[in-house]
Design an enzyme around this catalytic site. Structure first.
Site, PDB file in Angstrom:
ATOM      1  N   PHE A   1       0.803  -1.253  -0.070  1.00  0.00           N
ATOM      2  CA  PHE A   1      -0.111  -0.090  -0.015  1.00  0.00           C
ATOM      3  C   PHE A   1       0.780   1.332  -0.089  1.00  0.00           C
ATOM      4  CE2 PHE A   1      -2.067  -3.254   2.783  1.00  0.00           C
ATOM      5  CZ  PHE A   1      -3.053  -3.836   1.809  1.00  0.00           C
TER       6      PHE A   1
ATOM      7  N   GLN B   1     -18.433   0.808  -5.722  1.00  0.00           N
ATOM      8  CA  GLN B   1     -17.004   1.203  -6.187  1.00  0.00           C
ATOM      9  C   GLN B   1     -16.176   0.010  -6.273  1.00  0.00           C
ATOM     10  OE1 GLN B   1     -14.268   2.206  -7.267  1.00  0.00           O
ATOM     11  NE2 GLN B   1     -15.127   3.538  -8.713  1.00  0.00           N
TER      12      GLN B   1
ATOM     13  N   LYS C   1      -5.871   2.917 -17.975  1.00  0.00           N
ATOM     14  CA  LYS C   1      -5.689   3.794 -16.569  1.00  0.00           C
ATOM     15  C   LYS C   1      -5.613   2.920 -15.661  1.00  0.00           C
ATOM     16  CE  LYS C   1      -8.304   7.694 -18.579  1.00  0.00           C
ATOM     17  NZ  LYS C   1      -9.590   8.466 -18.232  1.00  0.00           N
TER      18      LYS C   1
ATOM     19  N   GLU D   1      -5.717   3.068  -7.155  1.00  0.00           N
ATOM     20  CA  GLU D   1      -5.817   4.073  -6.069  1.00  0.00           C
ATOM     21  C   GLU D   1      -7.267   4.908  -6.382  1.00  0.00           C
ATOM     22  OE1 GLU D   1      -1.504   5.083  -4.514  1.00  0.00           O
ATOM     23  OE2 GLU D   1      -1.494   4.871  -6.915  1.00  0.00           O
TER      24      GLU D   1
HETATM   25 MO1  MOS Z   1       1.109   3.444  -3.788  1.00  0.00          MO
HETATM   26  S1  MOS Z   1       0.675   4.394  -2.243  1.00  0.00           S
HETATM   27  O1  MOS Z   1       1.891   4.370  -4.980  1.00  0.00           O
HETATM   28  O2  MOS Z   1       2.011   2.043  -3.358  1.00  0.00           O
END
Ligand code: MOS
Length: 745
Positions: A263, A645, A708, A712
């Site tokens: 993460f 989502q 894309k 995130e």
């Molecule tokens: Mo991500 S927060 O760019 O691993």
């Protein structure tokens, strides 16, 4: 010619993940699981103060324990060369691997200065882990202690503009970068607005808490260093260790085939690989160093504590006329960490006037680092909460308010979007969620004792692409391999690269292998910023086309080939066979070509990088989030009803909204909940139905694959949608994350 003629397209079809079986059977090995003959174990000793100086270290008792091979601290560690430069991993600056971090990475075990609590001050190396753990408790460190400063609010007066903010955005060459003060239009617009909201939002420190702990095994063979390390960026760990130990890069071999969640926590090399390698050199043995869960709260960065003021002005009929966003973020004493805290505010909604300002505040904390949708996640929580507040003040449906302020071109640059399907996302999400059944008034929807709240928000995340290299090799048996040093922390990169290779080579999935996570393979971009498929995938795609083109050339220039004399545009491929478009019977297989030429394989390595598309288009992924919150009307207990989502990201976003908080005791400068028992993340019982719907979109501008990143964008906005739903349910506006029941009582 690049079209497959008869193989069914692979991209977009569900396939079994390569790592799925490996992970559930234990076949996927993580950094700490590799076997090294004679491995010794390192255990870190951490500082118990947050600010000051080490007066002395008494290692005698520890050293005397059975099995102890060394106790290493700044008193006896070899002098290393820590680069005094920008270190890290900003995808936009990859040419020289410069980072959003300005300063000097922590010179671990090199000096007596204590910058933050639980900073490594020594490492004990022993035959067994237990011996090292016990001996580590016997190391006595004395300090000259100064009062720590860990509260951002307390230091607000000393906020400063980041050094990084001086230039233009290196990605576009046009827009001011993340740290610059930006004024668009009339700076007085807010005071002239008909309707205004002006509020302050706070987000605590959050820690990534992946399942896999930071771990390294380091082994020296002469002057060659091999490390198994948990990392999101293999070439960067290689480069870092090469600099620190003064080695040529090729003498450092970094291996990281699987990453057990990260993460963002493993985007840059922290202290542990350096310490493990240093220890291995000193004890002349391979050394394994696994950071403990408690140490994870200070051994890597975190989502920084932020305080944000967002002020919005609009006309009575709901057109934004002013946006003001001032963001304050905490950083460490020795580095300036920056992220896109206010950037989305410049482009997400159409407003002729916009002011953004970004400031850093130093504190006795570890240097923060990107976490799950980094700056945008924090910034959009504030912005989209404020949008909801203004919608209520205007008495306009929050979704309708956003649609009215839809940005048709990028308001920050005036550039056209490469593609944007946000209106379609709003429409689809609202439809699936049943938004039209929502009544506007807070506390107006109930289910028995539960107040029901429906909230929504917009999500966005930049579509990055960074230079990456890849190699494709086609073998004479008709199989192929695609190779890159990319990491895979869980999104399925092992599988994705194989699919992209198979698609480009017109082979079946079973005929293509991928190889990742090794510094001897072509250099990959950082595995972060939701750009691995766009970056490494584009490289794999191009390398595969290049390898295939070599086969074309071999065939068409060969008098023995049925394809002799043909030009590329006359050719097609399918099922590992090249043939004439006009006469599919005239052709031959990759194997035929290679065997006739007595070649075992043919390969192509490609350095792939973005062109000038960033200067011509504004490239972002967009999302709409719809969240239902159920709040017990008497007890304030919150439950998520449902969410619309991308599933995994929503779980992370709901963690941010409702649970995650690293609690600092400012008197000691110490984190008091450094465990998974007290740092709360959502568990299955916290997450009910999450439905993800995708709007089909074609984008031929972003990259050769038209992809894309979706890692995130699914996080950004979730916290705002949840907070907005809580307001709808209860009439209480919570501006300090996380939204816990005590804030509702
Ligand atoms: Mo991500 S927060 O760019 O691993």
């Amino acid at each position: 010619m690049s079209q497959r003629m008869s193989n069914a397209p692979l991209i977009g079809k569900p396939v079994e993940r390569i790592d799925g079986r490996l992970k559930v059977t234990g076949g996927a090995r993580y950094a700490a699981e590799f076997k090294h003959e004679g491995v010794a174990h390192g255990v870190l000793v951490m500082s118990t103060i947050a600010n000051g100086r080490i007066k002395g270290i008494d290692a005698q008792a520890a050293q005397a324990q059975p099995g102890v091979l060394a106790v290493i601290s700044h008193l006896n560690a070899p002098r290393l060369r820590f680069p005094e430069r920008r270190v890290g991993m900003d995808p936009r600056l990859v040419d020289d691997h410069i980072a959003p971090v300005v300063g000097r990475s922590l010179p671990v075990l090199q000096e007596d200065t204590i910058y933050f609590n639980s900073q490594p001050v020594a490492v004990v190396v022993a035959e067994t882990l237990e011996q090292a753990e016990y001996a580590a408790t016997l190391v006595k460190v004395t300090y000259e202690e100064r009062k720590p400063v860990t509260s951002l609010e307390a230091e607000m007066a000393r906020a400063f503009p980041p050094q990084e903010g001086l230039g233009k955005d290196p990605q576009t060459g046009r827009q001011p970068d993340r740290a610059a003060d930006v004024v668009r239009g009339d700076p007085q617009a807010l005071s002239k607005a008909e309707v205004v909201v002006d509020e302050t939002y706070t987000i605590p420190i959050e820690h990534h808490n992946p399942m896999e702990l930071l771990s390294t095994i380091a082994e020296w063979t002469g002057n060659n260093l091999t490390v198994h390390d948990k990392t999101q960026w293999v070439p960067n760990v290689q480069e870092h260790l090469a600099i620190v130990f003064g080695l040529p890069e090729e003498d450092v071999h970094v291996i990281s085939p699987f990453v057990g969640g990260a993460f963002g926590s493993s985007l840059r090399p922290w202290s542990h690989p350096t310490v493990a390698a240093m220890a291995a050199r000193m004890v002349k043995r391979p050394v394994k160093l696994v950071v403990t869960r408690k140490q994870m709260f200070s051994s890597h960065g975190h989502r920084p504590y932020t305080v944000q003021r967002v002020a919005l002005g609009a006309t009575r009929d709901g057109r934004l006329t002013a946006i003001v966003h001032e963001g304050y973020a905490q950083t460490s004493l020795y580095e300036e960490n920056t992220e896109n805290l206010v950037n989305a505010t410049r482009m997400l909604y159409a407003s002729p006037n916009c002011i953004t300002k970004y400031r850093l505040v130093r504190g006795n904390v570890q240097t923060p680092l990107y976490m799950r949708g980094p700056g945008e996640c924090s910034g959009v929580f504030a912005l989209d909460s404020a949008m909801d507040e203004l919608a209520y003040k205007l008495k306009i449906d929050p979704l309708e308010f956003r649609i009215r302020n839809h940005a048709v071109t990028d308001p920050s640059s005036g550039l056209p979007w490469s593609s944007k399907s946000l209106l379609e996302c709003y429409k689809l999400g609202a439809e699936k969620f049943g938004w039209s059944r929502r009544t506007m008034e807070p506390r107006s929807m109930r289910d028995g004792q539960y107040l029901i709240g429906w909230g929504m928000s917009t999500g966005t995340y930049p579509t990055w692409r960074a230079p990456s290299s890849a190699r494709t090799r086609i073998f004479s048996d008709g199989t192929a391999v695609v190779q890159s040093s990319a990491s895979d922390m869980g999104p399925g990169t092992w599988t994705t690269m194989k699919i992209i290779g198979a698609e480009a080579l017109a082979l079946d999935l079973g005929q293509v292998r991928s190889e990742l996570g090794d510094s001897t393979l072509p250099k990959a971009a950082v595995h972060g910023g939701s750009m691995t498929t766009a970056s490494v995938g584009s490289a794999v795609h191009e390398a595969s086309l290049a390898a295939r083109a070599k086969l074309f050339a071999l065939a068409t220039n060969d008098s023995r080939s049925p394809l002799r004399g043909a030009t590329e545009d006359q050719l097609a491929v399918a099922n590992g066979r090249i043939f004439l478009k006009s006469d599919s019977a005239r052709g031959e297989t990759y194997s035929d070509i290679l065997r006739r030429n007595r070649l075992d394989s043919i390969e192509a390595t490609v350095d792939s990088k973005p062109g000038d598309e960033y200067a011509k288009f504004s490239m972002y992924a967009f999302a709409a989030h719809f969240v239902e919150m159920r709040v017990d009307s008497e007890l304030g207990v919150l439950r998520v009803g449902r969410a619309t989502q991308i599933t995994g990201a929503v779980v992370g976003g709901l963690g941010m909204a409702l649970a995650e908080e690293t609690v600092m005791d400012h008197r000691m400068g110490r984190i008091v909940n450094a465990s998974l028992a007290e740092y709360h993340v959502p568990v299955n019982a916290d997450i009910p139905m999450v439905e993800a719907f995708f709007v089909e979109e074609r984008d031929d501008k972003v990259n050769p694959l038209g992809v894309k990143g979706i890692g995130e964008v699914g996080y950004v906005g979730v916290a705002a949608a949840a907070a907005n739903a809580v307001f709808h349910a209860t009439g209480r506006r919570i501006r300090q994350l996380p939204i816990t029941l005590d804030k509702l009582l």
